[in-house]
Design a protein around this motif. Structure first.
Motif, mmCIF file in Angstrom:
data_model
loop_
_atom_site.group_PDB
_atom_site.id
_atom_site.type_symbol
_atom_site.label_atom_id
_atom_site.label_comp_id
_atom_site.label_asym_id
_atom_site.label_seq_id
_atom_site.Cartn_x
_atom_site.Cartn_y
_atom_site.Cartn_z
ATOM 1 N N THR A 22 0.860 -1.181 0.000
ATOM 2 C CA THR A 22 0.000 0.000 0.000
ATOM 3 C C THR A 22 0.896 1.231 0.000
ATOM 4 O O THR A 22 1.731 1.382 0.882
ATOM 5 N N VAL A 23 0.729 2.052 -1.007
ATOM 6 C CA VAL A 23 1.527 3.272 -1.093
ATOM 7 C C VAL A 23 0.595 4.448 -0.856
ATOM 8 O O VAL A 23 -0.459 4.548 -1.489
ATOM 9 N N GLU A 24 0.986 5.296 0.099
ATOM 10 C CA GLU A 24 0.119 6.429 0.433
ATOM 11 C C GLU A 24 0.888 7.738 0.313
ATOM 12 O O GLU A 24 1.877 7.946 0.996
ATOM 13 N N GLY A 25 0.419 8.578 -0.540
ATOM 14 C CA GLY A 25 0.968 9.929 -0.674
ATOM 15 C C GLY A 25 2.472 9.961 -0.886
ATOM 16 O O GLY A 25 3.170 10.790 -0.301
ATOM 17 N N LEU A 26 2.973 9.088 -1.731
ATOM 18 C CA LEU A 26 4.425 9.039 -1.967
ATOM 19 C C LEU A 26 4.887 10.265 -2.742
ATOM 20 O O LEU A 26 4.318 10.644 -3.763
ATOM 21 N N ASP A 41 4.898 13.108 -7.143
ATOM 22 C CA ASP A 41 4.145 14.116 -6.426
ATOM 23 C C ASP A 41 2.869 13.565 -5.789
ATOM 24 O O ASP A 41 1.782 13.684 -6.337
ATOM 25 N N GLY A 42 3.055 12.904 -4.653
ATOM 26 C CA GLY A 42 1.889 12.487 -3.876
ATOM 27 C C GLY A 42 1.038 11.430 -4.548
ATOM 28 O O GLY A 42 -0.135 11.660 -4.807
ATOM 29 N N ILE A 43 1.628 10.271 -4.824
ATOM 30 C CA ILE A 43 0.810 9.240 -5.457
ATOM 31 C C ILE A 43 0.446 8.139 -4.469
ATOM 32 O O ILE A 43 1.173 7.857 -3.516
ATOM 33 N N SER A 44 -0.713 7.551 -4.676
ATOM 34 C CA SER A 44 -1.204 6.473 -3.822
ATOM 35 C C SER A 44 -1.713 5.342 -4.698
ATOM 36 O O SER A 44 -2.345 5.590 -5.719
ATOM 37 N N ALA A 69 12.062 4.206 -5.126
ATOM 38 C CA ALA A 69 11.641 4.669 -3.804
ATOM 39 C C ALA A 69 11.105 3.502 -2.990
ATOM 40 O O ALA A 69 11.334 3.414 -1.776
ATOM 41 N N LEU A 70 10.424 2.563 -3.639
ATOM 42 C CA LEU A 70 9.873 1.418 -2.928
ATOM 43 C C LEU A 70 10.977 0.527 -2.369
ATOM 44 O O LEU A 70 10.749 -0.263 -1.457
ATOM 45 N N MET A 71 12.172 0.644 -2.942
ATOM 46 C CA MET A 71 13.321 -0.126 -2.446
ATOM 47 C C MET A 71 14.241 0.761 -1.623
ATOM 48 O O MET A 71 15.270 0.310 -1.147
ATOM 49 N N VAL A 84 5.038 3.704 2.585
ATOM 50 C CA VAL A 84 5.107 2.535 1.714
ATOM 51 C C VAL A 84 4.926 1.319 2.612
ATOM 52 O O VAL A 84 5.843 0.908 3.309
ATOM 53 N N LEU A 85 3.710 0.797 2.645
ATOM 54 C CA LEU A 85 3.416 -0.277 3.580
ATOM 55 C C LEU A 85 3.522 -1.644 2.907
ATOM 56 O O LEU A 85 2.813 -1.931 1.951
ATOM 57 N N LEU A 86 4.449 -2.451 3.441
ATOM 58 C CA LEU A 86 4.571 -3.832 3.002
ATOM 59 C C LEU A 86 3.911 -4.666 4.078
ATOM 60 O O LEU A 86 4.428 -4.754 5.191
#
Ligand SMILES: Nc1ncnc2c1ncn2[C@@H]1O[C@H](COP(=O)(O)OP(=O)(O)OP(=O)(O)O)[C@@H](O)[C@H]1O
Ligand SMILES: Nc1ncnc2c1ncn2[C@@H]1O[C@H](COP(=O)(O)OP(=O)(O)OP(=O)(O)O)[C@@H](O)[C@H]1O
Ligand code: SF4
Ligand code: SF4
Ligand SMILES: [Mg+2]
Ligand SMILES: [Mg+2]
Lengths: 358, 352
Positions: A22-26, A41-44, A69-71, A84-86
């Motif tokens: 789950t990606v929140e406001g990345l 710019d703030g993607i979910s 960014a996820l890594m 970034v919720l794993l």
């Protein structure tokens, strides 16, 4: 092929649980000489366990930045915000040690520059073995046998493990890196243009093998690609990015068949089609202009300077990403008029008017 | 439709061979082993006319990049001939070679390793002008900017940047600009748009197309992307293990492939419509190695129609009535046999 290693490998594969992302406001802000550069710019978004999300969009829109960014593989000095919720654990909040445990074990990345990721002076096999042993307590022989299994999986003869990267063609290097990324069997695989360098037959085989593993073991995946065909065949959901934002997302069968955002419509129509014999070649649709400069993003809709349907409102008011049908959202003030847009979007004239913007 | 190019050949390969020696190190010698030879390019005939775009497709490792690099003389051929504008260039050296290299450009497959990370985009693109001593400093800057504009990288925004802070697609455009800056007569574009999304790809393809048409540029377009090949190319050559196995007008070859390898290649293209399920055609067998080229037909180890004769003799390039050539016994020695009929039936099923 039931030798001891493969059984061991298979068992290990099965032990790993699927991952929910789950990606929140990345938000990712690079530090550059000219000032902060907001590449994302703030993607979910969300990747359900065992599903494949396609990430598409124009060159430079921020896709690789998202997966890096996820890594947490971005250069020092880069600011990353959001969550970034794993499986509920925030990867961005982890300390170095926790991160090391998660990275490659839980989430693995095939980078876009994969072809180049190999060390030129070390034999390919040794590199894979090293990478396995850096993350797992196995002996050399076991790691080597696993490397052989993986090589076969990506269609490379096992004896070529003994060679150096320069002895491989571009596509072979790419496959070697895919093998390396699969070697730790992460629950979430991030694949950044994984098969771009491969021929169609190899791409087809590797995608169907990756898909096979992914479906069998309920793995999750993000596939970054610009090949709409790959998205259509391999993804469940798709997110379309533009200038650092997600401007449309939803089930593949929805977004690719009935795109709602003018950018997605243009992208869809820009796909080259071979004319019938004797038929005149239809002009290719290319969306004139380029991405806005993100050092100084324009107000309103970021696509407005290139959008054939833009109005005054678009230039001042930012369209939010809103759900139009269950699971299908788009960020356009006029998404309700998508049917007209799709019809007009088929005409090259529609896209030609803005040429000056380039 | 584009006029069939009737101009003279700009570049011609005749029975071109590039063999690499591998494993020739001290250890192999000590162990008493002979160095092996990789027959990466093993007898290629190909003609590209001025104003023509010829596609080159085929399996990873079949020799496409080697052919491209050999044609621009970055790799030495070990046999055969290359003609540029009718002139043999296989044996040339020194000033003549330098002059040829200015006329024949290659845009590389991998935009990561091919750009010097220490140079700015402007320097990378302009470097060749300096090396070839072209124009005044101001001319060179103008030409460099022009090339950047052609690939849609506004110079004011990009010329001072370094490759490391560009996206993959932006780097690829830098590589293309560098290839264009010398106004070459022949360009090898090795996967030039593989990292671009279609909306930008379209622009680059139209650009290559326009350049070839307006400037009479001969283009060898190497790609795995059959859709773009089908769109941009006049003709296409299909390579397998170091040789061209089928060649001809692009629509003829891609819509009605005759060689069993080309047929399987076409069957592997993903369908862009998510609601259509494509039948899977698998290609059995291992990817063969150029170190160990099978006797007879090169495709024999994986071809479902292979016969005794295929193991014995390599088929010639057979000229068909529709302007294509194909290298397969099904259209020669085996024509009219039951296996040829079976192959034709399968082909129809794959095409459907
Ligand atoms: N290290 C960096 N420093 C500064 N800017 C960067 C850096 N890396 C990337 N960028 C910029 O961030 C933007 C997004 O880059 P990214 O590599 O994520 O694009 P992408 O969507 O993956 O593109 P492509 O399809 O071409 O690979 C681009 O404008 C790029 O120039
Ligand atoms: N310098 C070299 N030394 C030894 N073998 C080489 C060398 N360069 C290429 N080869 C071999 O020659 C063959 C052809 O390689 P080439 O790079 O031309 O393939 P390609 O068709 O361009 O593949 P791809 O689609 O993967 O880029 C491969 O088997 C490769 O391993
Ligand atoms: S909001 Fe306006 S400018 Fe943006 S995509 Fe929609 S119509 Fe175009
Ligand atoms: S010559 Fe024989 S083996 Fe080769 S492609 Fe034709 S049928 Fe197959
Ligand atoms: Mg990228
Ligand atoms: Mg190549």
């Amino acid at each position: 092929m039931a030798d001891a290693t493969e059984t061991d490998f298979d068992r290990r594969l099965n032990l790993k649980p699927p991952v929910r992302l789950t990606v929140e406001g990345l938000r990712v802000i690079y530090r550059t000489r000219r000032g902060p550069f907001q590449a994302v710019d703030g993607i979910s978004f969300e990747v359900e366990p065992g599903t494949v999300l396609g990430l598409v969009g124009e060159s430079g829109c921020g896709k690789s930045t998202v997966v890096k960014a996820l890594m947490r593989l971005l250069p020092d000095g880069t600011r990353i915000e959001g969550r970034v919720l794993l499986d509920g654990q925030d990867l961005l909040a982890m300390d170095k040690r926790a991160l090391r445990r998660v990275r490659w074990n839980k989430v693995a990345l095939i980078t876009q520059s994969a072809m180049n990721a190999l060390d030129p002076v070390i034999r390919v096999g040794d590199q894979i073995v090293e990478s396995i042993r850096a993350h797992e307590a196995v002996d050399r022989a076991t790691a080597w046998r696993r490397a052989e299994t993986l090589f076969r999986l990506v269609g490379l003869p096992a004896h070529r493990l003994n060679e150096f990267p320069h002895q491989f063609s571009g596509g072979m290097r790419q496959r070697a890196v895919i093998a390396m990324a699969l070697s730790l069997n992460a629950g979430l695989l991030l694949a950044d243009e994984p098969t771009t360098a491969l021929d169609p037959i190899m791409q087809d085989q590797i995608m169907s093998r990756i898909r096979g593993i992914q479906e069998l073991l309920h793995r999750s995946m993000i596939l970054v690609t610009h090949d709409i065909g790959l998205v259509a065949e391999n993804c469940d959901m798709v997110a379309v990015m533009y200038a650092g934002q997600i401007i449309e997302k939803g089930p593949v069968a929805e977004v690719l068949v009935k795109p709602r955002h003018p950018y997605t419509i243009g992208l869809h129509n820009a796909f080259p089609r071979m004319p019938e014999e004797g038929e005149a070649r239809p002009p290719l649709i290319s969306i004139a202009g380029g991405l806005p400069n993100l050092l100084n993003p324009p107000p309103g809709c970021r696509f407005a300077p290139r959008c054939p349907f833009a109005t005054e409102r678009c230039r001042v008011e930012t369209p939010p990403l809103r759900e139009l049908e269950p699971g299908h959202s788009a960020a356009c003030h006029y998404a309700e008029r998508a049917e007209d847009f799709r019809r007009l979007g088929l005409l090259p004239e529609t896209w030609a008017v803005k040429e000056a913007a380039a | 439709m584009r006029q069939p190019a009737s101009a003279a050949p700009m570049i011609e390969a005749r029975d071109l061979k590039t063999h690499f020696r591998v494993g020739g190190g001290v250890f192999t010698a000590l162990a008493g082993q002979k160095p092996q030879v990789a027959r990466a390019l093993d007898g290629v005939d190909l003609t590209i006319r001025a104003g023509e775009v010829v596609g080159l497709v085929g399996e990873s490792g079949c020799g496409k990049s080697t052919l491209g690099m050999t044609l621009v003389r970055m790799v030495e051929p070990t046999g055969g001939e290359i003609l540029h504008d009718g002139q043999p260039i296989t044996g040339i050296a020194g000033a003549r070679l330098k002059a040829y290299r200015a006329r024949a450009q290659i845009i590389f497959q991998d935009p990561y390793s091919s750009l010097n990370p220490r140079l700015t985009v402007g320097r990378i693109v302009g470097e060749a002008l300096q090396i070839h001593g072209i124009g005044t400093r101001a001319d060179r800057t103008e030409r460099m900017r022009d090339a950047l504009r052609k690939v849609r990288l506004p110079p004011e925004e990009f010329e001072d940047r370094f490759p490391s802070d560009l996206s993959g697609g932006q780097r690829q455009r830098v590589a293309i600009a560098r290839g264009l800056v010398l106004d070459p007569s022949f360009i090898v574009a090795d996967e030039p748009v593989s990292m671009l999304d279609v909306s930008v790809q379209a622009g680059v393809l139209e650009l290559l197309d326009e350049l070839s048409r307006n400037l009479g540029l001969a283009v060898l377009y190497i790609s795995h992307d059959i859709a773009t090949v089908g769109y941009i190319c006049d003709r296409v050559a299909v390579m397998y293990l170091g040789r061209v196995v089928e060649e001809g007008p692009v629509r003829t070859i891609l819509r009605h492939p005759k060689h069993p390898y080309t047929q399987r290649l076409m069957a592997a293209i993903p369908n862009v419509d998510p609601l259509v399920r494509r039948p899977r055609v698998v290609l059995e067998g291992d990817v063969p190695s150029p170190l160990n080229v099978p006797a007879g037909c090169r495709f024999v180890t994986r071809c479902p129609y292979a016969q005794e004769i295929c193991r014995r003799a390599e088929p010639d390039l057979l000229r068909e009535g529709d302007g294509r050539t194909a290298r397969c016994h099904l259209y020669g020695a085996l024509a009219g046999t039951p296996v040829a009929a079976e192959a034709a039936k399968d082909a129809a099923a794959i095409a459907a």
